[in-house]
Design an enzyme around this catalytic site. Structure first.
Site, PDB file in Angstrom:
ATOM      1  N   GLU A  96      -3.475   0.829  -3.267  1.00 39.27           N
ATOM      2  CA  GLU A  96      -3.590   0.932  -4.625  1.00 39.27           C
ATOM      3  C   GLU A  96      -4.949   0.590  -5.557  1.00 39.27           C
ATOM      4  OE1 GLU A  96      -3.349  -2.805  -7.482  1.00 39.27           O
ATOM      5  OE2 GLU A  96      -2.131  -2.787  -5.994  1.00 39.27           O
ATOM      6  N   HIS A  97      -5.683  -0.325  -4.379  1.00 39.79           N
ATOM      7  CA  HIS A  97      -6.967   0.021  -5.376  1.00 39.79           C
ATOM      8  C   HIS A  97      -7.614   0.910  -5.211  1.00 39.79           C
ATOM      9  CE1 HIS A  97      -7.797  -4.687  -5.262  1.00 39.79           C
ATOM     10  NE2 HIS A  97      -6.859  -4.567  -4.734  1.00 39.79           N
ATOM     11  N   GLU A 112     -10.632 -10.426  -2.286  1.00 38.47           N
ATOM     12  CA  GLU A 112      -9.298 -10.986  -3.669  1.00 38.47           C
ATOM     13  C   GLU A 112      -8.583 -11.664  -2.355  1.00 38.47           C
ATOM     14  OE1 GLU A 112      -5.229  -8.901  -5.176  1.00 38.47           O
ATOM     15  OE2 GLU A 112      -7.134  -7.262  -4.545  1.00 38.47           O
ATOM     16  N   HIS A 120      -1.901  -2.327   0.294  1.00 42.51           N
ATOM     17  CA  HIS A 120      -2.651  -2.443  -1.433  1.00 42.51           C
ATOM     18  C   HIS A 120      -3.209  -2.080  -1.187  1.00 42.51           C
ATOM     19  CE1 HIS A 120      -4.598  -6.504  -2.208  1.00 42.51           C
ATOM     20  NE2 HIS A 120      -3.699  -6.051  -3.613  1.00 42.51           N
TER      21      HIS A 120
END
Length: 451
Positions: free
Chosen positions: A75-76, A155, A72
């Protein structure tokens, strides 16, 4: 994480109540580039727009122990900087051309999305090809990896730690998948994310971000041959790394061995809720059984005409909502869930008793042919109407192929789900919710003194 950054172009998905589903003229085509990259093209000439997606066959399930959240986080990082694109320039270019971009990570895959006017398709390919091979990762505290690591930590605080319902679901799923690679949430554990290093990121990038581990999906105002020429010219020049061996950490999910109860209380909770998580099935591992379960759950608690809704909301007026659903779209088996929220004055214990009494009654009586036919047709029609949305179709093709499925699996779905019999639908539900099947019960309640 799922991000949506929108310029001047809006996606539109619609369903027409009562319309006749029609899939005539729908002709997806697939081919493979010499470097191993799979390509799917779905022509849709209703508007001069294209949806361009690149899917990588890597997700949270592939992370090494102690490095949760890496897929994840990566992905950023993919949106930050490359050798030939400055910080945030990727996003700026798409927006400047009136497009949308998006990305998301699952346990099973990671996907990147652009939707633009047709003349911009080649530019989107060039952008994705650039970050497939030239991503910049360094140990600069203000650089792309470390700065985004801090963003992911924030987040998690905002989207999970600050949301009582998500906290409860994370606790339940961690117990449900205990010992399985799905056990840890996709966003990862806070302490493990904090320890992820640029070296971890570069190793991950070199291993998984290669054309032979990627799927290109283009849906829109194009023809397969023009996409083939363009893809060969842009993506076909990328040499495969040869580091992808195709092995994944997927594994069968064992049945729960005991009943469990997880309660989460929080001052932010205003509406209590109750649910039970049972072992379900996955379409990848048992396609027909998963379809039978989906049809059965549609009859049992799939909407306002379902058995449970009519009994508990309309007749007994003990619940404000009740539904049943299953996570059949993962590679490995997810839960089948019964969920409900009580009306004021009804306790969760009373709600549980009423819901399970009704479930047992329905399982004993069985379904009618008319109910099952209505459920089958509803699921099939929804799949066909979804073809009106470019983004939905791009997601459907990408996720199916990333999980090892085929185009025919998508094309055949309406007929396959319509083939489920009444006997198969009730049998699937009876098996999942059988008295000897164990479950995890989850309760979301206001904090003490807030009721």
């Amino acid at each position: 994480m799922k991000r949506i950054i929108t310029g001047g172009l809006l996606a539109l998905a619609f369903m027409v109540p009562g319309a006749q589903a029609d899939d005539s003229g729908w002709a997806p085509e697939a081919f493979v580039l010499d470097n191993g990259m799979e390509v799917v093209v779905v022509p849709d000439h209703r508007a001069p727009v294209v949806t361009h997606m690149v899917w990588y066959k890597v997700g949270a399930v592939d992370e090494d122990e102690g490095k949760s959240g890496l897929a994840h986080l990566f992905e950023h990082v993919m949106f930050k900087e490359t050798e030939n694109l400055g910080p945030e320039e990727f996003t700026t270019i798409v927006q400047r051309n009136g497009g949308q971009l998006n990305a998301f990570t699952s346990w099973d895959y990671t996907a990147y999305f652009e939707r633009v006017a047709k003349p911009q398709l080649r530019r989107m390919m060039e952008l994705e090809a650039e970050r497939m091979r030239n991503l910049k990762i360094n140990d600069d505290p203000e650089g792309p990896f470390i700065s985004e690591r801090d963003v992911v930590k924030e987040e998690r605080r905002q989207r999970i730690d600050n949301n009582p319902g998500v906290i409860l679901q994370e606790q339940v799923l961690s117990e449900f998948w205990k010992g399985h690679p799905y056990e840890i949430t996709v966003i990862g554990k806070m302490d493990e994310v904090a320890r992820l290093s640029p070296e971890d990121g570069m190793a991950f990038y070199k291993k998984y971000y290669s054309p032979e581990n990627a799927i290109l999906v283009v849906v829109g105002d194009v023809e397969p041959e023009e996409v083939r020429v363009m893809a060969e010219d842009v993506y076909g020049k990328i040499e495969p790394t040869g580091t992808v061996d195709g092995t994944r950490k997927w594994a069968p999910v064992p049945l729960l061995t005991k009943n469990d109860r997880i309660v989460h209380s929080d001052p932010k909770v205003r509406q209590p809720s109750w649910s039970r998580y049972y072992n379900g099935v996955s379409q990848v591992r048992d396609r027909h059984a998963a379809f039978a379960l989906d049809v059965g759950l549609e009859v049992l608690g799939g909407g306002m005409t379902s058995r449970l809704y009519q009994a508990l909301v309309e007749d007994q007026k003990i619940a404000i909502n009740v539904n049943t659903y299953a996570w059949t779209g993962l590679h490995d088996a997810g839960p089948a869930v019964i969920a409900a929220s009580p009306v004021d004055g009804v306790t969760l214990d009373e709600l549980e008793t009423a819901v399970m009494a009704e479930v047992r009654k329905v399982l004993a009586e069985g379904f009618t042919d008319a109910e099952v036919e209505r459920a089958r047709n509803s699921l099939a029609a929804s799949a066909i109407y979804a073809r009106d949305s470019q983004s939905t179709m791009a997601n459907e093709f990408g996720s199916t192929l990333a999980l090892g499925g085929t185009i025919d699996d998508i094309l055949d779905y309406p007929d396959d789900v319509r083939a489920i019999t009444t006997e198969e639908a009730i049998a699937a539900v009876r098996q999942v919710f059988a008295e000897d099947r164990h479950y995890i019960e989850a309760e979301l309640v206001p904090a003490e003194g807030d009721q």
